[in-house]
Write a protein that holds these residues in place. Structure first.
Motif, PDB file in Angstrom:
ATOM      1  N   UNK A 106       0.856  -1.182   0.000  1.00 48.93           N
ATOM      2  CA  UNK A 106       0.000   0.000   0.000  1.00 48.93           C
ATOM      3  C   UNK A 106       0.894   1.235   0.000  1.00 48.93           C
ATOM      4  N   UNK A 107       0.596   2.168  -0.892  1.00 48.61           N
ATOM      5  CA  UNK A 107       1.281   3.460  -0.884  1.00 48.61           C
ATOM      6  C   UNK A 107       0.286   4.541  -0.486  1.00 48.61           C
ATOM      7  N   UNK A 108       0.774   5.542   0.241  1.00 45.82           N
ATOM      8  CA  UNK A 108      -0.087   6.597   0.759  1.00 45.82           C
ATOM      9  C   UNK A 108       0.192   7.927   0.068  1.00 45.82           C
ATOM     10  N   UNK A 109      -0.691   8.868   0.305  1.00 45.28           N
ATOM     11  CA  UNK A 109      -0.532  10.197  -0.282  1.00 45.28           C
ATOM     12  C   UNK A 109       0.726  10.907   0.205  1.00 45.28           C
ATOM     13  N   UNK A 110       1.213  10.542   1.380  1.00 44.80           N
ATOM     14  CA  UNK A 110       2.445  11.169   1.878  1.00 44.80           C
ATOM     15  C   UNK A 110       3.667  10.278   1.632  1.00 44.80           C
ATOM     16  N   UNK A 111       3.555   9.413   0.605  1.00 47.34           N
ATOM     17  CA  UNK A 111       4.682   8.637   0.077  1.00 47.34           C
ATOM     18  C   UNK A 111       5.236   7.602   1.045  1.00 47.34           C
ATOM     19  N   UNK A 112       4.394   7.070   1.894  1.00 47.37           N
ATOM     20  CA  UNK A 112       4.814   5.942   2.714  1.00 47.37           C
ATOM     21  C   UNK A 112       4.537   4.636   1.970  1.00 47.37           C
ATOM     22  N   UNK A 113       5.381   3.662   2.236  1.00 48.01           N
ATOM     23  CA  UNK A 113       5.261   2.339   1.625  1.00 48.01           C
ATOM     24  C   UNK A 113       4.999   1.318   2.725  1.00 48.01           C
ATOM     25  N   UNK A 114       3.829   0.681   2.644  1.00 46.91           N
ATOM     26  CA  UNK A 114       3.393  -0.236   3.687  1.00 46.91           C
ATOM     27  C   UNK A 114       3.230  -1.616   3.073  1.00 46.91           C
ATOM     28  N   UNK A 115       4.092  -2.526   3.476  1.00 51.60           N
ATOM     29  CA  UNK A 115       4.062  -3.890   2.965  1.00 51.60           C
ATOM     30  C   UNK A 115       3.117  -4.733   3.823  1.00 51.60           C
ATOM     31  N   UNK A 116       2.312  -5.551   3.169  1.00 55.09           N
ATOM     32  CA  UNK A 116       1.450  -6.495   3.878  1.00 55.09           C
ATOM     33  C   UNK A 116       1.982  -7.890   3.586  1.00 55.09           C
ATOM     34  N   UNK A 117       2.615  -8.494   4.587  1.00 65.42           N
ATOM     35  CA  UNK A 117       3.286  -9.788   4.490  1.00 65.42           C
ATOM     36  C   UNK A 117       4.520  -9.700   3.591  1.00 65.42           C
ATOM     37  N   UNK A 118       5.354 -10.745   3.669  1.00 63.60           N
ATOM     38  CA  UNK A 118       6.622 -10.687   2.933  1.00 63.60           C
ATOM     39  C   UNK A 118       6.957 -11.971   2.191  1.00 63.60           C
ATOM     40  N   UNK A 119       6.048 -12.938   2.195  1.00 66.73           N
ATOM     41  CA  UNK A 119       6.256 -14.130   1.394  1.00 66.73           C
ATOM     42  C   UNK A 119       7.154 -15.169   2.032  1.00 66.73           C
TER      43      UNK A 119
END
Length: 234
Positions: A29-42
């Motif tokens: 997930x990317x946000x309007x303030x340029x954060x990168x949020x990973x959901x799980x990592x495989x």
């Protein structure tokens, strides 16, 4: 416009259970303030013998690189649970905080099921954010407690400006055929009643919010028709 809100969702297939053509997936997930949020990592880089049913593909780090991201660019890792196909690369993100249900994190500490992967998920306490039940992590990104598959499993709700609301059931409902109010216990689930309760909770949520896109955790047939990185939902 809320500067913290979710604006984009990427889907990544990082591996496979070849015998059943079951995809192993994670999300960004990317946000309007340029954060990168990973959901799980495989899956882990080296799959242990006892998990030989899994096969690695293009791992999460390779896939993030396609859109110009390095491990240092990941601000947050939402850990739905610590199974080998969901938390196998957690330790690869040195600047991330890890968000997990308190119940799950505490249970995992003494569970043999999660011991082989402990080096990945057992991060320093100051980097682990323990949450209790349903939690709004930021505008447009909500964690939904869905115990059953494991204690403290969590699904994720993503609200996007164009696509609308997307529900990621993860392993609470891994296949579309299980998204029903009719109990489907084949006797293999150690906590079938909790699974049923969580399934009903997600069904109620989908109906109440009129969610048109529910993405199931390992549904190969559905996965074929979804947008995958570098494409995205917005």
């Amino acid at each position: 416009m809320n500067q913290q809100a979710a604006k984009r969702l990427y889907l990544m297939q990082v591996g496979l259970m070849p015998d059943y053509q079951i995809p192993i997936v994670c999300y960004l997930v990317q946000t309007n303030d340029d954060r990168n949020i990973l959901i799980d990592s495989g899956l882990p880089e080296v799959i242990p013998d006892e998990a030989a049913e899994f096969k690695n593909g293009h791992d999460v780090i390779e896939q993030l690189a396609i859109i110009g991201l390095k491990p240092d660019d990941i601000d947050t890792v939402i850990s739905t649970h610590y199974d080998i196909d969901h938390a196998g690369r957690h330790a690869a993100f040195p600047k991330a905080r890890y968000v997990v249900q308190r119940v799950h994190h505490l249970d995992a500490a003494s569970s043999p099921r999660f011991a082989p992967l402990r080096a990945e998920w057992d991060q320093p306490p100051e980097r682990v954010q323990l949450v209790n039940g349903d939690t709004e992590l930021l505008p447009g990104l909500e964690l939904i407690e869905t115990s059953g598959h494991v204690p403290g499993h969590q699904s994720v709700l993503v609200r996007l400006p164009k696509t609308g609301t997307i529900l990621l059931t993860v392993d609470a409902v891994p296949f579309a055929e299980g998204f029903t109010r009719t109990a489907q216990d084949d006797g293999s689930n150690p906590d079938a009643e909790a699974i049923r309760i969580s399934t009903l909770k997600l069904l109620d949520l989908a109906e109440r919010e009129q969610i048109e896109l529910v993405i199931f955790g390992h549904d190969g047939a559905q996965w074929e028709g979804l947008k995958k990185l570098p494409e995205y939902y917005e």
